[in-house]
Write a protein that holds these residues in place. Sequence first.
Motif, PDB file in Angstrom:
ATOM      1  N   GLY A  50     -60.089 157.482  37.621  1.00 27.75           N
ATOM      2  CA  GLY A  50     -60.966 156.352  37.895  1.00 27.75           C
ATOM      3  C   GLY A  50     -61.569 155.687  36.684  1.00 27.75           C
ATOM      4  N   VAL A  51     -61.322 156.248  35.482  1.00 26.27           N
ATOM      5  CA  VAL A  51     -61.857 155.663  34.244  1.00 26.27           C
ATOM      6  C   VAL A  51     -60.768 154.798  33.608  1.00 26.27           C
ATOM      7  CG1 VAL A  51     -62.785 156.112  31.951  1.00 26.27           C
ATOM      8  CG2 VAL A  51     -63.417 157.600  33.877  1.00 26.27           C
ATOM      9  N   LEU A  52     -60.990 153.500  33.603  1.00 26.59           N
ATOM     10  CA  LEU A  52     -60.045 152.558  33.028  1.00 26.59           C
ATOM     11  C   LEU A  52     -60.409 152.291  31.573  1.00 26.59           C
ATOM     12  CD1 LEU A  52     -57.703 150.424  33.758  1.00 26.59           C
ATOM     13  CD2 LEU A  52     -59.574 148.775  33.667  1.00 26.59           C
ATOM     14  N   GLU A  53     -59.461 152.472  30.673  1.00 28.67           N
ATOM     15  CA  GLU A  53     -59.650 152.124  29.268  1.00 28.67           C
ATOM     16  C   GLU A  53     -58.892 150.834  28.978  1.00 28.67           C
ATOM     17  OE1 GLU A  53     -58.943 155.097  26.292  1.00 28.67           O
ATOM     18  OE2 GLU A  53     -59.936 156.670  27.469  1.00 28.67           O
ATOM     19  N   MET A  54     -59.613 149.853  28.448  1.00 30.36           N
ATOM     20  CA  MET A  54     -58.962 148.627  28.008  1.00 30.36           C
ATOM     21  C   MET A  54     -59.164 148.494  26.505  1.00 30.36           C
ATOM     22  SD  MET A  54     -61.438 145.761  29.858  1.00 30.36           S
ATOM     23  CE  MET A  54     -60.422 144.418  29.267  1.00 30.36           C
ATOM     24  N   THR A  55     -58.048 148.404  25.801  1.00 23.63           N
ATOM     25  CA  THR A  55     -58.061 148.354  24.344  1.00 23.63           C
ATOM     26  C   THR A  55     -57.540 147.000  23.902  1.00 23.63           C
ATOM     27  OG1 THR A  55     -57.610 150.739  24.256  1.00 23.63           O
ATOM     28  CG2 THR A  55     -57.258 149.476  22.235  1.00 23.63           C
ATOM     29  N   ILE A  56     -58.376 146.232  23.212  1.00 27.36           N
ATOM     30  CA  ILE A  56     -57.944 144.919  22.753  1.00 27.36           C
ATOM     31  C   ILE A  56     -57.224 145.050  21.421  1.00 27.36           C
ATOM     32  CG2 ILE A  56     -59.693 143.640  24.042  1.00 27.36           C
ATOM     33  CD1 ILE A  56     -61.376 143.483  21.495  1.00 27.36           C
ATOM     34  N   HIS A  57     -56.230 144.192  21.206  1.00 25.16           N
ATOM     35  CA  HIS A  57     -55.442 144.242  19.984  1.00 25.16           C
ATOM     36  C   HIS A  57     -54.794 142.884  19.757  1.00 25.16           C
ATOM     37  CE1 HIS A  57     -51.443 144.298  21.998  1.00 25.16           C
ATOM     38  NE2 HIS A  57     -52.128 144.861  22.987  1.00 25.16           N
ATOM     39  N   THR A  58     -54.228 142.692  18.585  1.00 18.41           N
ATOM     40  CA  THR A  58     -53.423 141.516  18.296  1.00 18.41           C
ATOM     41  C   THR A  58     -52.097 141.991  17.725  1.00 18.41           C
ATOM     42  OG1 THR A  58     -55.338 140.090  17.903  1.00 18.41           O
ATOM     43  CG2 THR A  58     -53.242 139.392  16.933  1.00 18.41           C
ATOM     44  N   ARG A  59     -51.047 141.810  18.523  1.00 19.22           N
ATOM     45  CA  ARG A  59     -49.702 142.249  18.153  1.00 19.22           C
ATOM     46  C   ARG A  59     -49.674 143.715  17.721  1.00 19.22           C
ATOM     47  NH1 ARG A  59     -50.451 137.063  16.725  1.00 19.22           N
ATOM     48  NH2 ARG A  59     -51.193 137.561  14.637  1.00 19.22           N
ATOM     49  N   GLY A  60     -50.456 144.521  18.431  1.00 18.71           N
ATOM     50  CA  GLY A  60     -50.471 145.953  18.191  1.00 18.71           C
ATOM     51  C   GLY A  60     -51.453 146.429  17.147  1.00 18.71           C
ATOM     52  N   GLY A  61     -52.034 145.516  16.366  1.00 19.83           N
ATOM     53  CA  GLY A  61     -52.992 145.875  15.331  1.00 19.83           C
ATOM     54  C   GLY A  61     -54.398 145.505  15.732  1.00 19.83           C
ATOM     55  N   PRO A  62     -55.345 145.584  14.793  1.00 17.48           N
ATOM     56  CA  PRO A  62     -56.736 145.239  15.107  1.00 17.48           C
ATOM     57  C   PRO A  62     -56.851 143.847  15.723  1.00 17.48           C
ATOM     58  CG  PRO A  62     -56.609 146.303  12.969  1.00 17.48           C
ATOM     59  CD  PRO A  62     -55.187 146.067  13.408  1.00 17.48           C
ATOM     60  N   ALA A  63     -57.752 143.721  16.682  1.00 16.89           N
ATOM     61  CA  ALA A  63     -57.898 142.469  17.419  1.00 16.89           C
ATOM     62  C   ALA A  63     -58.437 141.362  16.529  1.00 16.89           C
ATOM     63  CB  ALA A  63     -58.822 142.673  18.616  1.00 16.89           C
ATOM     64  N   LYS A  64     -57.817 140.198  16.625  1.00 17.68           N
ATOM     65  CA  LYS A  64     -58.272 138.977  15.972  1.00 17.68           C
ATOM     66  C   LYS A  64     -58.503 137.933  17.062  1.00 17.68           C
ATOM     67  CE  LYS A  64     -57.594 140.805  11.876  1.00 17.68           C
ATOM     68  NZ  LYS A  64     -58.726 141.183  10.997  1.00 17.68           N
ATOM     69  N   TRP A  65     -59.432 137.029  16.796  1.00 20.04           N
ATOM     70  CA  TRP A  65     -59.798 136.052  17.830  1.00 20.04           C
ATOM     71  C   TRP A  65     -58.951 134.787  17.705  1.00 20.04           C
ATOM     72  CZ3 TRP A  65     -62.304 137.045  22.022  1.00 20.04           C
ATOM     73  CH2 TRP A  65     -62.718 135.990  22.855  1.00 20.04           C
ATOM     74  N   GLY A  66     -58.548 134.276  18.841  1.00 15.16           N
ATOM     75  CA  GLY A  66     -57.829 133.012  18.894  1.00 15.16           C
ATOM     76  C   GLY A  66     -58.095 132.336  20.218  1.00 15.16           C
ATOM     77  N   SER A  67     -57.800 131.058  20.304  1.00 19.16           N
ATOM     78  CA  SER A  67     -58.090 130.288  21.519  1.00 19.16           C
ATOM     79  C   SER A  67     -56.860 129.619  22.096  1.00 19.16           C
ATOM     80  CB  SER A  67     -59.154 129.221  21.217  1.00 19.16           C
ATOM     81  OG  SER A  67     -60.350 129.833  20.783  1.00 19.16           O
ATOM     82  N   SER A  68     -55.679 130.053  21.710  1.00 17.32           N
ATOM     83  CA  SER A  68     -54.476 129.541  22.349  1.00 17.32           C
ATOM     84  C   SER A  68     -54.277 130.258  23.679  1.00 17.32           C
ATOM     85  CB  SER A  68     -53.268 129.733  21.429  1.00 17.32           C
ATOM     86  OG  SER A  68     -53.091 131.093  21.102  1.00 17.32           O
ATOM     87  N   PRO A  69     -53.391 129.768  24.557  1.00 14.94           N
ATOM     88  CA  PRO A  69     -53.293 130.319  25.917  1.00 14.94           C
ATOM     89  C   PRO A  69     -52.881 131.779  26.011  1.00 14.94           C
ATOM     90  CG  PRO A  69     -52.345 128.126  25.841  1.00 14.94           C
ATOM     91  CD  PRO A  69     -52.624 128.518  24.419  1.00 14.94           C
ATOM     92  N   ASP A  70     -52.316 132.359  24.952  1.00 13.84           N
ATOM     93  CA  ASP A  70     -51.919 133.764  25.027  1.00 13.84           C
ATOM     94  C   ASP A  70     -52.813 134.668  24.181  1.00 13.84           C
ATOM     95  OD1 ASP A  70     -51.098 132.832  22.588  1.00 13.84           O
ATOM     96  OD2 ASP A  70     -49.100 133.741  22.667  1.00 13.84           O
ATOM     97  N   CYS A  71     -53.997 134.169  23.786  1.00  5.67           N
ATOM     98  CA  CYS A  71     -54.927 134.963  22.974  1.00  5.67           C
ATOM     99  C   CYS A  71     -56.039 135.546  23.840  1.00  5.67           C
ATOM    100  CB  CYS A  71     -55.519 134.108  21.856  1.00  5.67           C
ATOM    101  SG  CYS A  71     -54.339 133.723  20.543  1.00  5.67           S
ATOM    102  N   LEU A  72     -56.913 136.326  23.225  1.00  7.37           N
ATOM    103  CA  LEU A  72     -57.964 137.017  23.967  1.00  7.37           C
ATOM    104  C   LEU A  72     -58.884 136.058  24.709  1.00  7.37           C
ATOM    105  CD1 LEU A  72     -58.893 139.818  21.411  1.00  7.37           C
ATOM    106  CD2 LEU A  72     -57.818 140.134  23.651  1.00  7.37           C
ATOM    107  N   HIS A  73     -59.158 134.893  24.135  1.00  9.97           N
ATOM    108  CA  HIS A  73     -60.041 133.925  24.789  1.00  9.97           C
ATOM    109  C   HIS A  73     -59.542 133.608  26.189  1.00  9.97           C
ATOM    110  CE1 HIS A  73     -62.074 130.056  25.554  1.00  9.97           C
ATOM    111  NE2 HIS A  73     -62.975 130.474  24.689  1.00  9.97           N
ATOM    112  N   ALA A  74     -58.227 133.489  26.348  1.00  9.86           N
ATOM    113  CA  ALA A  74     -57.638 133.171  27.644  1.00  9.86           C
ATOM    114  C   ALA A  74     -57.452 134.412  28.510  1.00  9.86           C
ATOM    115  CB  ALA A  74     -56.298 132.475  27.439  1.00  9.86           C
ATOM    116  N   GLU A  75     -57.111 135.534  27.894  1.00 14.58           N
ATOM    117  CA  GLU A  75     -56.697 136.694  28.679  1.00 14.58           C
ATOM    118  C   GLU A  75     -57.855 137.518  29.232  1.00 14.58           C
ATOM    119  OE1 GLU A  75     -52.244 137.790  27.278  1.00 14.58           O
ATOM    120  OE2 GLU A  75     -53.848 138.985  26.400  1.00 14.58           O
TER     121      GLU A  75
END
Length: 255
Positions: free
Chosen positions: A21-46
């Motif tokens: 019942g414990v869900l882990e969500m790990t943010i990343h950018t192409r497998g590495g540390p997460a970077k911020w972006g605002s295109s439709p496939d980046c974290l801002h959208a997802e």
Amino acid sequence: MTRLPDYAGKYTGIRMTREDGVLEMTIHTRGGPAKWGSSPDCLHAELGDAFLDIARDVENKVVILTGTGESFIDGFDPAFAFPEPDIASMWPRIYEEGNSLLQALLAVPVPMIAAVNGPALIHAEIAVLCDIVLASENTEFADLAHFPNGTVPGDGVHVVWPMLLGPNRGRYFLLTGERIGAQEARQLGIVGEVMAPDALLPRARTLARNIASVPVPALRYTRSLLVRELRRRMLEELPGGLAHEALATLVTMPR
């Protein structure tokens, strides 16, 4: 209602696993540390869509949100690009995504734990809006995405930081790009615990298991009470904040 297999592999920048019942969500950018972006496939959208999927899955009892490597989000993704032809065309999407991201986070009906694994310099509000915030010793909190970058801090940070830090310190924080280290963040009440990086996820998992052992109605109704004021403030102030941010961008940026 959704099920984990329906959405676990759906997002390019979010890994999801669940145990008891414990869900882990790990943010990343192409497998590495997460970077911020605002295109439709980046974290801002997802992230908004991901939080909605999580909210609709009745098998989730607790959510752990963490980053990849030694940072939570410490910079922008140099590879992202807007698909829209101009700034004016971009803003309707950014407005909807910005609303969805924080409203959906607060609509998750079970307790959330942030395991902040390093500098959270861009959109740290995503972490500090969780019910329990744990930080590694190398963590710093700042808001470098907005005013220090020439942008109105209107997409929720104008609500979150004055609420957490107090009106004067919150405004100082947003206007100066101040960085607050993990130990000071704990003293200020932003963070519940600070620990060595290798102890961070084990501690988050221990807390999550303890919380998940509580009957589900107590989990859900407690979460509802704890975020009630945050949801009210965000509902009232986030749309106007985003509108101010859009207005300033449209006036000052080339089209």
